[in-house]
Scaffold this active site. Structure first.
Site, PDB file in Angstrom:
ATOM      1  N   CYS A 132      -1.274   3.288   2.359  1.00  0.00           N
ATOM      2  CA  CYS A 132      -2.571   2.984   2.964  1.00  0.00           C
ATOM      3  C   CYS A 132      -3.561   2.566   1.885  1.00  0.00           C
ATOM      4  O   CYS A 132      -4.102   3.408   1.165  1.00  0.00           O
ATOM      5  CB  CYS A 132      -3.087   4.202   3.728  1.00  0.00           C
ATOM      6  N   CYS A 135      -7.089   3.862   2.330  1.00  0.00           N
ATOM      7  CA  CYS A 135      -7.207   5.294   2.025  1.00  0.00           C
ATOM      8  C   CYS A 135      -7.269   5.545   0.523  1.00  0.00           C
ATOM      9  O   CYS A 135      -8.058   6.363   0.052  1.00  0.00           O
ATOM     10  CB  CYS A 135      -6.009   6.067   2.596  1.00  0.00           C
ATOM     11  N   ASP A 136      -6.407   4.864  -0.229  1.00  0.00           N
ATOM     12  CA  ASP A 136      -6.171   5.237  -1.620  1.00  0.00           C
ATOM     13  C   ASP A 136      -6.589   4.193  -2.648  1.00  0.00           C
ATOM     14  O   ASP A 136      -6.513   4.453  -3.852  1.00  0.00           O
ATOM     15  CB  ASP A 136      -4.672   5.541  -1.813  1.00  0.00           C
TER      16      ASP A 136
END
Length: 303
Positions: A132, A135-136
């Site tokens: 992701c 997300c990261d």
């Protein structure tokens, strides 16, 4: 008989359980694994959930479960293999032979990321290997990374990361894309994205953290190591919907068709979280789905 049985105990399922309990419903959660939280359990750091930035995925999942436990939501561990329709209820048939009857079912089984299944991937998941980018990605600011894939998500991830990272290698086993042409053109015009067609990742290397990726040209068999800090795998997702295939309407990728209300094509079956058709699959949208789906059930039960 329960008012609602929730299948799945990720953020969507746990959110739904809290809202159901607060609505005075007789509710139960069935979780496949003997722990709650879904995919976020394996996330090293969740940095985009409002008010709890920097929290580990395990810690966030624990907080979600503790909230449900504080309301005395009952949990059962096991796998639902089939739903059976009764005159005005549903039977959740379990793999171990148990069966539970309910007026309503919320499917919150989520979707799993497809993996590359190469050496080092599992060992370095959460330590440089990510599924992701939104997300990261912020953890790899000014670093070199690899994106693997050739669809809309992969190209979108490469473009997103190009704004954060020093360099982005886009590794794809073909020279053509499933992604929209407008995304492909933007990718080709982005100076710090290097496209590596006809290449496959054979190994992800590193001691404790990702340090390099071993790739092979599938036409020339030439091998090379890319020195990178992160690997973003974007080769698709697989929704957990096999047990309702043919029972509710699915899209071409196997996701349950529903809008944010969670109402499916079958009366009494609702859906929440990553397993439904949606654009953005994040913890925040899953938690929102959990609230919305219980509101839908409340409206239908009062009619």
């Amino acid at each position: 008989m329960y008012d609602v049985i929730i299948i799945g105990s990720g953020p969507a399922g746990l959110s739904a359980s809290v809202y159901a309990k607060r609505a005075k419903m007789d509710v139960m959660v069935i979780e496949k694994e003997p722990f709650s939280g879904g995919q976020i359990v394996n996330t090293e750091c969740v940095d985009n959930y409002l008010g709890l930035n920097g929290t580990s995925g395990y810690e966030l999942a624990t907080k979600f479960r503790e909230h449900a436990d504080s309301l005395e939501v009952p949990f059962v561990t096991g796998e639902v293999i089939r739903l059976s329709k009764q005159e005005s209820s549903w039977i959740c048939n379990m793999k171990n032979g148990d069966a539970f009857e309910t007026k309503n079912v919320v499917i919150a089984t989520g979707a799993r990321y497809r993996h590359l299944n190469v050496s080092g991937e599992e060992e370095l998941k959460g330590a440089g290997v990510s599924y992701c980018a939104t997300c990261d990605g912020a953890f790899f600011r000014n670093k070199d990374v690899v994106v693997v894939g050739g669809g809309d998500v992969a190209i979108g991830d490469a473009l997103y990361l190009a704004n954060l990272c020093n360099k982005v290698y886009l590794v794809h086993r073909r020279d053509t894309f499933r992604a929209a042409n407008v995304l492909v053109e933007r990718m080709k015009e982005t100076g710090n994205i290097e496209f590596l067609p006809f290449h496959e990742v054979r190994e992800i290397q590193g001691s404790g953290m990702v340090q390099s990726v071993h790739i092979v040209n599938n036409q020339t068999q030439e091998e090379n190591d890319l020195i990178v800090s992160g690997v973003f795998v974007a080769v698709g997702m697989e929704p957990e919907t096999s047990f309702v295939n043919g029972m509710v309407k699915l899209d071409d990728a196997g996701y349950i068709v529903a809008d944010e209300t969670g109402v499916t094509s079958e009366n009494g079956i609702y859906v929440a979280g990553d397993v439904r058709t949606k654009v953005l699959r994040q913890v925040s949208t899953a938690v929102s789905d959990g609230a919305n789906v219980i509101a839908s059930i409340e409206r239908n039960m009062s009619n």
